[in-house]
Motif scaffolding. Structure first.
Motif, short mmCIF file in Angstrom:
data_model
loop_
_atom_site.label_atom_id
_atom_site.label_comp_id
_atom_site.label_asym_id
_atom_site.label_seq_id
_atom_site.Cartn_x
_atom_site.Cartn_y
_atom_site.Cartn_z
N ALA A 81 0.87 -1.18 0.00
CA ALA A 81 0.00 0.00 0.00
C ALA A 81 0.91 1.23 0.00
CB ALA A 81 -0.89 -0.01 1.25
N PRO A 82 0.43 2.39 -0.48
CA PRO A 82 1.26 3.60 -0.43
C PRO A 82 1.66 3.93 1.01
CG PRO A 82 -0.61 3.93 -1.88
CD PRO A 82 -0.84 2.62 -1.17
N LEU A 83 2.94 4.29 1.18
CA LEU A 83 3.48 4.61 2.50
C LEU A 83 3.56 6.12 2.63
CD1 LEU A 83 6.41 2.02 2.43
CD2 LEU A 83 4.03 1.65 3.14
N LEU A 84 2.92 6.66 3.65
CA LEU A 84 2.87 8.10 3.88
C LEU A 84 3.40 8.43 5.27
CD1 LEU A 84 -0.65 8.48 2.27
CD2 LEU A 84 1.47 9.40 1.32
N ASP A 85 3.28 9.67 5.68
CA ASP A 85 3.78 10.09 6.99
C ASP A 85 3.07 9.33 8.11
OD1 ASP A 85 5.53 12.34 8.24
OD2 ASP A 85 3.68 12.34 9.41
N THR A 86 3.82 8.97 9.16
CA THR A 86 3.24 8.22 10.28
C THR A 86 3.38 8.97 11.61
OG1 THR A 86 5.29 7.06 10.85
CG2 THR A 86 3.89 6.03 9.16
N ASP A 87 3.76 10.26 11.55
CA ASP A 87 4.03 11.05 12.76
C ASP A 87 5.07 10.38 13.65
OD1 ASP A 87 2.30 13.18 12.18
OD2 ASP A 87 0.58 12.03 12.89
N GLY A 88 6.00 9.66 13.02
CA GLY A 88 7.10 9.04 13.76
C GLY A 88 6.83 7.66 14.32
N SER A 89 5.59 7.18 14.22
CA SER A 89 5.30 5.85 14.78
C SER A 89 5.58 4.77 13.72
CB SER A 89 3.85 5.76 15.26
OG SER A 89 2.97 5.93 14.18
N TRP A 90 5.97 3.59 14.19
CA TRP A 90 6.28 2.48 13.29
C TRP A 90 5.00 1.76 12.89
CZ3 TRP A 90 10.91 1.51 11.07
CH2 TRP A 90 12.00 2.24 11.55
N ARG A 91 4.87 1.46 11.58
CA ARG A 91 3.72 0.75 11.04
C ARG A 91 4.20 -0.45 10.25
NH1 ARG A 91 0.24 5.46 10.08
NH2 ARG A 91 0.05 6.34 12.17
N GLU A 92 3.29 -1.39 10.07
CA GLU A 92 3.61 -2.61 9.32
C GLU A 92 3.38 -2.39 7.83
OE1 GLU A 92 4.71 -5.44 10.87
OE2 GLU A 92 4.62 -4.33 12.76
N LEU A 93 4.20 -3.03 7.02
CA LEU A 93 3.94 -3.09 5.58
C LEU A 93 4.02 -4.53 5.15
CD1 LEU A 93 6.62 -3.47 3.47
CD2 LEU A 93 7.20 -1.34 4.58
N ARG A 94 3.29 -4.86 4.08
CA ARG A 94 3.20 -6.25 3.67
C ARG A 94 2.94 -6.33 2.17
NH1 ARG A 94 -1.49 -9.52 6.41
NH2 ARG A 94 -2.50 -9.64 4.38
N ILE A 95 3.57 -7.31 1.54
CA ILE A 95 3.28 -7.62 0.14
C ILE A 95 3.15 -9.13 0.03
CG2 ILE A 95 4.03 -7.44 -2.26
CD1 ILE A 95 6.02 -5.27 -1.37
N ASP A 96 2.00 -9.60 -0.40
CA ASP A 96 1.81 -11.02 -0.70
C ASP A 96 2.00 -11.19 -2.20
OD1 ASP A 96 1.17 -11.98 1.91
OD2 ASP A 96 -0.78 -11.01 1.73
N PHE A 97 2.83 -12.15 -2.60
CA PHE A 97 3.09 -12.33 -4.02
C PHE A 97 3.45 -13.78 -4.32
CE2 PHE A 97 7.15 -11.42 -2.08
CZ PHE A 97 8.06 -12.22 -2.73
N ARG A 98 3.28 -14.14 -5.59
CA ARG A 98 3.67 -15.46 -6.07
C ARG A 98 4.87 -15.28 -6.99
NH1 ARG A 98 2.29 -20.40 -6.35
NH2 ARG A 98 0.31 -20.13 -5.26
N ALA A 99 5.94 -16.02 -6.72
CA ALA A 99 7.11 -16.05 -7.60
C ALA A 99 6.87 -17.11 -8.66
CB ALA A 99 8.36 -16.38 -6.80
#
Length: 141
Positions: A81-99
Motif C-alpha cells: 500500500a502507499p506509504l505516507l507520513d506516520t508522525d514518527g510511529s512504526w507501522r507494518e507493511l506487507r506484500i503477498d506475491f507469487r514467484a
C-alpha cells in the motif's frame, strides 16, 4: 557536495531500541525512481514480504511503495500500500506475491515514488525501514 545535490540520501542511522535502520532522506529535488533496488532469489511459490516503516515530517502527494517484479521482464508481482507520513510511529507493511517459474533471473524489490509529482521533486523529509523478511506462505488454509 554530492549530498547537497542529491534528491534522496540513503543512510543507516542507529535508532534506540532497534539498532540500525534503513533511512531515506528526501530533499525536494527531482529524483530517480526507483531509489532503492534489491535482488531476491526465491524458488517458485507463494511468499509474504513484511517489514516496518516510520516517517516524520514526510511531505509527499502520493507516497512511496515497495514493488516486487520479475528481474528479467519487470512483470509486477505485488506492491505495498502507499506509504505516507506516520508522525514518527512504526507501522507494518506487507506484500503477498507469487514467484512464478519463469522469472529466470530472480526477482527484484524496488522502492518507488507512487506519483509523477513526487518524482519531479515533491518529496521532503525522511522515511525509515526496518525488520524486513520474506517468508514462504503455505498454500493450505
Amino acid at each position: 557536495s554530492a549530498h547537497s545535490r542529491a534528491a534522496a540520501v540513503i543512510r543507516q542511522p542507529t535508532v534506540i531500541g532497534r539498532g540500525r535502520v534503513l533511512q531515506v532522506d528526501f530533499t525536494g529535488r527531482a529524483l530517480a525512481s526507483p531509489m532503492l533496488r534489491q535482488y531476491l532469489v526465491l524458488l517458485a511459490g507463494q511468499y509474504r514480504l513484511s517489514g516496518q516503516y516510520a516517517a516524520d515530517k514526510f511531505r509527499s502527494t502520493e507516497g512511496l511503495q515497495w514493488v516486487v517484479s520479475c528481474a528479467n521482464d519487470r512483470r509486477e508481482l505485488g506492491r505495498s500500500a502507499p506509504l505516507l507520513d506516520t508522525d514518527g510511529s512504526w507501522r507494518e507493511l506487507r506484500i503477498d506475491f507469487r514467484a512464478p517459474f519463469d522469472c529466470d533471473a530472480g526477482l527484484v524489490l524496488e522502492l518507488r515514488a507512487v506519483g509523477a509529482v513526487d518524482v519531479a521533486g515533491g518529496m521532503r523529509g525522511y522515511m525509515s525501514f526496518d525488520a524486513f523478511s520474506v517468508q514462504p506462505v503455505s498454500g493450505k488454509p
